[in-house]
Design an enzyme around this catalytic site. Structure first.
Site, PDB file in Angstrom:
ATOM      1  N   THR A 135      -1.310   5.469   1.433  1.00 54.56           N
ATOM      2  CA  THR A 135      -1.381   6.431   0.544  1.00 54.56           C
ATOM      3  C   THR A 135      -0.433   6.153  -0.410  1.00 54.56           C
ATOM      4  O   THR A 135       0.467   5.504  -0.290  1.00 54.56           O
ATOM      5  CB  THR A 135      -1.858   7.829   1.217  1.00 54.56           C
ATOM      6  OG1 THR A 135      -1.905   8.900   0.161  1.00 54.56           O
ATOM      7  CG2 THR A 135      -0.504   8.362   1.989  1.00 54.56           C
ATOM      8  N   ASN A 136       0.163   7.411  -0.979  1.00 56.33           N
ATOM      9  CA  ASN A 136       1.322   7.654  -1.804  1.00 56.33           C
ATOM     10  C   ASN A 136       1.686   8.803  -1.766  1.00 56.33           C
ATOM     11  O   ASN A 136       1.343   9.668  -1.186  1.00 56.33           O
ATOM     12  CB  ASN A 136       0.882   6.930  -3.225  1.00 56.33           C
ATOM     13  CG  ASN A 136      -0.162   7.707  -3.635  1.00 56.33           C
ATOM     14  OD1 ASN A 136      -0.127   8.934  -3.997  1.00 56.33           O
ATOM     15  ND2 ASN A 136      -1.402   7.337  -4.135  1.00 56.33           N
ATOM     16  N   HIS A 137       2.938   9.005  -2.629  1.00 48.13           N
ATOM     17  CA  HIS A 137       3.673  10.325  -2.406  1.00 48.13           C
ATOM     18  C   HIS A 137       3.123  11.530  -3.522  1.00 48.13           C
ATOM     19  O   HIS A 137       3.757  12.608  -3.439  1.00 48.13           O
ATOM     20  CB  HIS A 137       5.065  10.161  -3.027  1.00 48.13           C
ATOM     21  CG  HIS A 137       5.926   9.346  -2.389  1.00 48.13           C
ATOM     22  ND1 HIS A 137       6.203   9.833  -0.883  1.00 48.13           N
ATOM     23  CD2 HIS A 137       6.644   8.072  -2.446  1.00 48.13           C
ATOM     24  CE1 HIS A 137       7.140   8.873  -0.471  1.00 48.13           C
ATOM     25  NE2 HIS A 137       7.470   7.897  -1.221  1.00 48.13           N
ATOM     26  N   SER A 138       1.999  11.328  -3.943  1.00 52.45           N
ATOM     27  CA  SER A 138       1.423  12.451  -4.679  1.00 52.45           C
ATOM     28  C   SER A 138       1.104  13.703  -3.918  1.00 52.45           C
ATOM     29  O   SER A 138       0.406  13.552  -2.956  1.00 52.45           O
ATOM     30  CB  SER A 138       0.063  12.008  -5.473  1.00 52.45           C
ATOM     31  OG  SER A 138      -0.387  12.990  -6.074  1.00 52.45           O
TER      32      SER A 138
END
Ligand code: CTP
Length: 408
Positions: A217-220
């Site tokens: 995933t990512n930091h959003s």
């Protein structure tokens, strides 16, 4: 224009009367009053005599900085008739908690205490949030009163299931104050500039599974998307929020579709695309997914492991292919760490957008409550906004969406 982190455009400067009646849940009305004041509303509190047995009027006065209406016969009332003034000047009246007794009084037009008399004198929207023992709430008399009030246009924030003061569990707990605030915001904004419009907002970072327990995933954080969904609801839009799992509270008055992967998200958008007036893509969509997800948990090994990634579809590009004469206003976000405007302009064109919101994410934007963005329109217009709360960025983006919709 609201500028603090807690201020909410639709509540800013609005006169709201909070009616508090005699339930043990009256203490929660203090938190509700505080939220409304922090959001910028001017809050007047009216209390029944029984409510004052549970909470001191001083608690409300200290939070609202305004006198509390507790006595129909208090000195001074003869020159400024409190219930008529409150009824006339309020943008909205909310009763929280509303007891079975108060619902019965309202259903029959009785007006013998500061709360019921204010409601009878008012011509603004009225919201009631019942709180009582489950047996009282489901009693045919209360059910009939609630039904009658609904038919008359009163908005009911249903109580929740849970632990009750009696020690029993059941339906009767006062709705969470945040849910009541959601209802107040949606009611005040019902005739806003996006009334009758269907807006879809995507939010969060997609999760691409490696195996049943791990994902990429990512930091959003999803904050920008949630702020947009709430602000669009507050301007009267019918809002669909397509979201990956986030730590954020699910907003009330919004249709939520829970997804994880980029392909789930694409399916959710495609299913409603033809009916949309606006598509706002704040989601941080993973550009790649693992070629084949392991059916079982990948076990520790002593050697290195290769993951083969394959590209995900570009959701904006894929939906542009669905465009017909009735295409929605299309808004994208460009989070960049270098050459911000050049990359944003390229995405604006490549993804057939009407507007792109460009932001530099080399600082501490992820998870932050504020952001500094530049809006770029497909007709070449550009607006660099100063650093501001994400809730205010949301309002500026919706100003642009609203203007684009009006021009059609
Ligand atoms: N987006 C999308 N589908 C993807 C990736 C991104 O629809 N597979 C959307 C995002 O929701 C955002 C916009 O496209 O509104 C820009 O996202 P970004 O990740 O910056 O764009 P990419 O095309 O992935 O470009 P790059 O990663 O090369 O910067």
């Amino acid at each position: 224009m609201p500028n603090s982190l807690t201020e909410v455009q639709v509540l800013s400067g609005k006169r709201i009367t909070l009616g508090v009646t005699g339930s043990i849940a009256a203490y929660k009305a203090v938190a509700l009053a505080s939220s409304l004041v922090q959001a910028g509303a001017i809050v007047d509190v009216a209390m029944t005599e029984s409510a004052t047995r549970f909470v001191q009027p001083l608690s409300f006065q200290a939070i609202t900085h305004r006198p509390v209406f507790v006595d129909l016969w208090a000195a001074g009332m003869e020159t400024d008739i409190a219930h008529v003034t409150l009824g006339r000047e309020s943008a909205l009246i909310v009763l929280a908690p509303a007891t079975a007794n108060m619902l019965a009084k309202l259903a029959h037009g009785m007006a013998d205490d500061p709360v019921s008399i204010t409601v009878l004198a008012a011509r603004c929207p009225v919201i009631v949030a019942p709180a009582m023992d489950a047996g009282m709430f489901t009693h045919p008399a209360t059910a009939a009163n609630v039904e009658l009030l609904r038919k008359r246009g009163v908005i009911v924030v249903d109580p929740e299931e849970g632990h009750l003061a009696s020690g029993l569990t059941g339906l009767g707990r006062l709705a969470d104050p945040d849910r009541i605030v959601d209802c107040i915001r949606a009611t005040l904004g019902a005739h806003g500039d996006l009334a009758g419009r269907h807006v879809l907002v995507t939010a969060g970072g997609t999760q691409e599974a490696l195996d049943p327990v791990r994902y990429i995933t990512n930091h959003s954080s999803g904050k920008m998307g949630y702020a947009l969904a709430e602000a669009a609801r507050d301007r009267g839009a019918h809002v669909t929020l397509v979201t990956t799992p986030t730590a954020l509270r699910t907003p009330g008055g919004v249709s939520v579709i829970a997804v994880r992967t980029a392909s789930d998200m694409l399916a959710a958008i495609t299913a409603t695309y033809a009916k949309l007036d606006a598509l706002i893509m704040t989601a941080a969509v993973a550009d790649f997914r693992v070629e084949s997800e392991a059916a079982h948990k990948i076990k520790r090994g002593e050697t290195s492991m290769d993951l083969r990634l394959v590209p995900n579809p570009d959701l904006l590009a894929a939906t542009a292919a669905l465009d017909s004469r009735t295409r929605p206003v299309r808004v994208g976000f460009a989070a960049e760490t270098q050459d911000l405007l050049a990359h944003a302009v390229d995405k604006l064109q490549r993804k057939s957008l009407d507007l792109i919101v460009a932001n530099d994410v080399s600082g501490d934007v992820f998870g932050s409550d504020s952001n500094e963005v530049t809006l770029l329109w497909s007709d070449g217009r550009e607006a660099a906004l100063p650093r501001m709360p994400k809730t205010v960025v949301a309002e500026r983006v919706l100003d642009a969406v609203s203007e684009l919709l009006r021009r059609r």
